[in-house]
Design a protein around this motif. Structure first.
Motif, PDB file in Angstrom:
ATOM      1  N   PRO A   6       0.799  -1.231   0.000  1.00  0.00           N
ATOM      2  CA  PRO A   6       0.000   0.000   0.000  1.00  0.00           C
ATOM      3  C   PRO A   6       0.829   1.277   0.000  1.00  0.00           C
ATOM      4  O   PRO A   6       0.344   2.317  -0.446  1.00  0.00           O
ATOM      5  N   ASP A   7       2.058   1.224   0.482  1.00  0.00           N
ATOM      6  CA  ASP A   7       2.882   2.436   0.496  1.00  0.00           C
ATOM      7  C   ASP A   7       3.439   2.765  -0.881  1.00  0.00           C
ATOM      8  O   ASP A   7       3.794   3.917  -1.150  1.00  0.00           O
ATOM      9  N   ARG A   8       3.539   1.752  -1.744  1.00  0.00           N
ATOM     10  CA  ARG A   8       4.107   1.980  -3.081  1.00  0.00           C
ATOM     11  C   ARG A   8       3.050   2.051  -4.175  1.00  0.00           C
ATOM     12  O   ARG A   8       3.150   2.865  -5.101  1.00  0.00           O
ATOM     13  N   LEU A   9       2.028   1.197  -4.086  1.00  0.00           N
ATOM     14  CA  LEU A   9       1.052   1.072  -5.167  1.00  0.00           C
ATOM     15  C   LEU A   9       0.118   2.276  -5.217  1.00  0.00           C
ATOM     16  O   LEU A   9      -0.095   2.955  -4.204  1.00  0.00           O
ATOM     17  N   PRO A  10      -0.469   2.543  -6.390  1.00  0.00           N
ATOM     18  CA  PRO A  10      -1.474   3.613  -6.462  1.00  0.00           C
ATOM     19  C   PRO A  10      -2.630   3.338  -5.511  1.00  0.00           C
ATOM     20  O   PRO A  10      -2.987   2.179  -5.249  1.00  0.00           O
ATOM     21  N   GLY A  11      -3.233   4.398  -4.993  1.00  0.00           N
ATOM     22  CA  GLY A  11      -4.432   4.242  -4.197  1.00  0.00           C
ATOM     23  C   GLY A  11      -5.623   3.920  -5.074  1.00  0.00           C
ATOM     24  O   GLY A  11      -5.621   4.194  -6.278  1.00  0.00           O
ATOM     25  N   THR A  43      -8.726 -22.486  -0.673  1.00  0.00           N
ATOM     26  CA  THR A  43      -8.036 -22.044   0.533  1.00  0.00           C
ATOM     27  C   THR A  43      -8.070 -20.526   0.609  1.00  0.00           C
ATOM     28  O   THR A  43      -7.771 -19.842  -0.381  1.00  0.00           O
ATOM     29  N   PHE A  44      -8.446 -20.008   1.775  1.00  0.00           N
ATOM     30  CA  PHE A  44      -8.634 -18.573   1.972  1.00  0.00           C
ATOM     31  C   PHE A  44      -7.581 -18.025   2.931  1.00  0.00           C
ATOM     32  O   PHE A  44      -7.189 -18.681   3.888  1.00  0.00           O
ATOM     33  N   ALA A  45      -7.181 -16.786   2.666  1.00  0.00           N
ATOM     34  CA  ALA A  45      -6.308 -16.049   3.576  1.00  0.00           C
ATOM     35  C   ALA A  45      -6.889 -14.658   3.774  1.00  0.00           C
ATOM     36  O   ALA A  45      -7.338 -14.019   2.812  1.00  0.00           O
ATOM     37  N   GLY A  46      -6.891 -14.196   5.021  1.00  0.00           N
ATOM     38  CA  GLY A  46      -7.275 -12.826   5.324  1.00  0.00           C
ATOM     39  C   GLY A  46      -6.018 -11.990   5.487  1.00  0.00           C
ATOM     40  O   GLY A  46      -5.181 -12.273   6.333  1.00  0.00           O
ATOM     41  N   VAL A  47      -5.868 -10.977   4.636  1.00  0.00           N
ATOM     42  CA  VAL A  47      -4.638 -10.180   4.596  1.00  0.00           C
ATOM     43  C   VAL A  47      -4.951  -8.773   5.090  1.00  0.00           C
ATOM     44  O   VAL A  47      -5.676  -8.012   4.424  1.00  0.00           O
ATOM     45  N   ARG A  48      -4.407  -8.411   6.223  1.00  0.00           N
ATOM     46  CA  ARG A  48      -4.620  -7.078   6.774  1.00  0.00           C
ATOM     47  C   ARG A  48      -3.780  -6.046   6.031  1.00  0.00           C
ATOM     48  O   ARG A  48      -2.713  -6.343   5.524  1.00  0.00           O
ATOM     49  N   ARG A  49      -4.276  -4.814   6.005  1.00  0.00           N
ATOM     50  CA  ARG A  49      -3.569  -3.676   5.411  1.00  0.00           C
ATOM     51  C   ARG A  49      -3.034  -4.019   4.020  1.00  0.00           C
ATOM     52  O   ARG A  49      -1.852  -3.896   3.725  1.00  0.00           O
ATOM     53  N   ALA A  50      -3.965  -4.431   3.168  1.00  0.00           N
ATOM     54  CA  ALA A  50      -3.574  -4.899   1.827  1.00  0.00           C
ATOM     55  C   ALA A  50      -3.696  -3.816   0.765  1.00  0.00           C
ATOM     56  O   ALA A  50      -2.975  -3.862  -0.237  1.00  0.00           O
ATOM     57  N   LEU A  51      -4.580  -2.830   0.958  1.00  0.00           N
ATOM     58  CA  LEU A  51      -4.896  -1.883  -0.116  1.00  0.00           C
ATOM     59  C   LEU A  51      -5.197  -0.508   0.449  1.00  0.00           C
ATOM     60  O   LEU A  51      -5.958  -0.388   1.422  1.00  0.00           O
ATOM     61  N   ARG A  52      -4.617   0.508  -0.158  1.00  0.00           N
ATOM     62  CA  ARG A  52      -4.882   1.896   0.248  1.00  0.00           C
ATOM     63  C   ARG A  52      -6.061   2.432  -0.568  1.00  0.00           C
ATOM     64  O   ARG A  52      -6.059   2.355  -1.792  1.00  0.00           O
ATOM     65  N   VAL A  53      -7.052   2.956   0.138  1.00  0.00           N
ATOM     66  CA  VAL A  53      -8.281   3.427  -0.497  1.00  0.00           C
ATOM     67  C   VAL A  53      -8.476   4.919  -0.198  1.00  0.00           C
ATOM     68  O   VAL A  53      -8.332   5.354   0.952  1.00  0.00           O
ATOM     69  N   ILE A  54      -8.793   5.687  -1.219  1.00  0.00           N
ATOM     70  CA  ILE A  54      -9.090   7.114  -1.071  1.00  0.00           C
ATOM     71  C   ILE A  54     -10.578   7.230  -0.757  1.00  0.00           C
ATOM     72  O   ILE A  54     -11.423   6.919  -1.578  1.00  0.00           O
TER      73      ILE A  54
END
Length: 322
Positions: free
Chosen positions: A82-87, A310-321
Motif C-alpha cells: 500500500p505504500d508503493r502502489l497507487p491508491g 483455501t482462503f487467507a485474510g490479509v490485513r492492510r492490503a490496499l490503500r483506499v481514497i
C-alpha cells in the motif's frame, strides 16, 4: 495528482451523460486519463499496468463490484504494497455496489464523486484488509491461481444463485434485486443437497466442520444489500480484521424461513443464529472442501465450479481514497 479512471460502459446505473459529467468533475481536481473497458478482464489488465507505472498515483473504478474486483486484482498482481502502489478510489455504477457502500460512500455516482473530491482535497484515505482465495495444494484445483476479493466469496448455494443471475444477464436481462430474489427461490427448489451438505470447513488447529450446504466468506459488513436494506451474515466482519465465515448445515423449508427472516432482520449487532448456523470471526487461514464440484463466487462474480478453496485474510492490503 495523476489519476487513471477505469470506466465500465456497461455499468448498470450510469448513463453516458452521467459518465461525462463525472469525468469533467474529476478532471477539475486531478490530472486525469480515462480508459473504457472493452472485454472481461480488461479492468484487471489496466490495474496491472497502473501498478507497474511510476506515473499513476490513483486508480478510480467507475462501475460495479465486478469492475472494482478486476482493478484490485490488477493492482495487487505482484502482491500488496500500500505504500508503493497507487491508491484506489471507487465511484459506484453497478446494481448493488457493496464495496463502495461498505466504505461509507453514497450509492449515487454523482454524490460519490463529490465525496471523492472532498477526500482528495483533505487527503483522506484508509488501508483496508482483503481476502485471497487460491486453489488448495494437493487438490484437483491446486493449479487455480490466487484471486483477491474485497467483500465476499462463497462456495455452494449463494454462488449458484449468482450463476443463475449471470445466465439471465447474458440473455439481455438487467441485474435487479427482484431478479436475485427469484433466483434464490429457484436455486432452493433445485438444490439437491439442501438437507445434507457437501462442504467441510478446515481450520489449522481446529476440528473440521462437515456437511455445510452454504458457506459465505465475508471481509466486511454488511454482506450485501437488498435494495437499500443492508444484510448482515457476519456482523463483526471488518476491513480491519481477518475473514469471517457464515455457514448453514441445512436448507429445509423451515430452515430457509427461519434464517431468511433472521437475515432480513439482521443488524450490526445481531446476525443469524441457531442450531444449523455456523459463525467464525477474524480468521487468517482456512479451507473449504467439497465432496463434489460446487459453484464458486467472489465479489458477486461467478467463477465456475470448485472442489476446494483455501482462503487467507490479509490485513492492510490496499490503500483506499475515501
Amino acid at each position: 495528482m495523476r489519476a487513471l479512471l477505469v470506466v465500465n460502459p456497461a455499468a448498470t446505473t450510469t448513463s453516458a451523460r452521467t459518465r461525462d459529467v463525472l469525468i469533467h468533475a474529476l478532471a477539475s481536481e486531478v490530472k486525469l486519463e480515462a480508459v473504457t473497458t472493452e472485454y472481461r478482464g480488461h479492468a484487471r489488465d489496466i490495474g496491472r499496468l497502473a501498478a507497474a507505472s511510476a506515473d499513476v498515483d490513483m486508480v478510480v473504478a467507475l462501475g460495479g463490484d465486478g469492475t472494482v474486483n478486476e482493478v484490485v486484482n490488477g493492482l495487487l498482481h505482484d502482491g500488496p504494497d500500500p505504500d508503493r502502489l497507487p491508491g484506489l478510489a471507487v465511484v459506484p455504477g453497478g446494481s448493488t455496489n457493496v464495496f463502495a457502500r461498505a466504505l461509507g460512500l453514497p450509492n449515487d455516482p454523482v454524490e460519490a464523486t463529490g465525496a471523492l473530491l472532498d477526500a482528495l482535497r483533505t487527503g483522506s484515505q484508509r488501508t483496508v484488509s482483503l481476502g485471497l482465495a487460491s486453489g488448495t495444494p494437493g487438490s484437483e484445483d491446486e493449479a487455480v491461481p490466487g484471486r483477491w476479493f474485497t467483500f465476499t466469496a462463497g462456495l455452494g448455494f449463494d454462488a449458484g444463485v449468482i450463476g443463475r443471475v449471470e445466465q439471465h444477464r447474458e440473455r439481455g436481462r438487467r441485474s435487479t434485486h427482484p431478479l436475485y430474489v427469484r433466483q434464490v427461490l429457484r436455486q432452493f427448489v433445485g438444490e439437491p443437497h439442501r438437507r445434507h451438505g457437501l462442504i467441510t470447513l478446515e481450520q489449522p488447529g481446529q476440528e473440521p466442520v462437515d456437511d455445510l450446504v452454504l458457506s459465505v466468506v465475508c471481509n466486511t459488513a454488511p454482506w450485501t444489500y437488498l435494495g437499500n436494506r443492508p444484510i448482515y451474515a457476519s456482523p463483526r466482519a471488518s476491513f480491519e480484521t481477518g475473514l469471517d465465515i457464515f455457514g448453514l448445515s441445512r436448507l429445509s423449508t423451515m430452515a430457509v424461513a427461519r434464517y431468511g427472516t433472521q437475515l432480513l432482520a439482521s443488524s450490526p449487532e445481531r446476525g443469524p443464529r441457531g442450531r444449523h448456523a455456523l459463525s467464525r470471526h477474524d480468521l487468517t487461514e482456512f479451507t473449504l472442501h467439497s465432496k463434489a464440484p460446487l459453484p464458486f463466487q467472489m465479489d458477486g462474480d461467478h467463477l465456475g465450479l470448485r472442489t476446494s478453496v483455501t482462503f487467507a485474510g490479509v490485513r492492510r492490503a490496499l490503500r483506499v481514497i475515501v
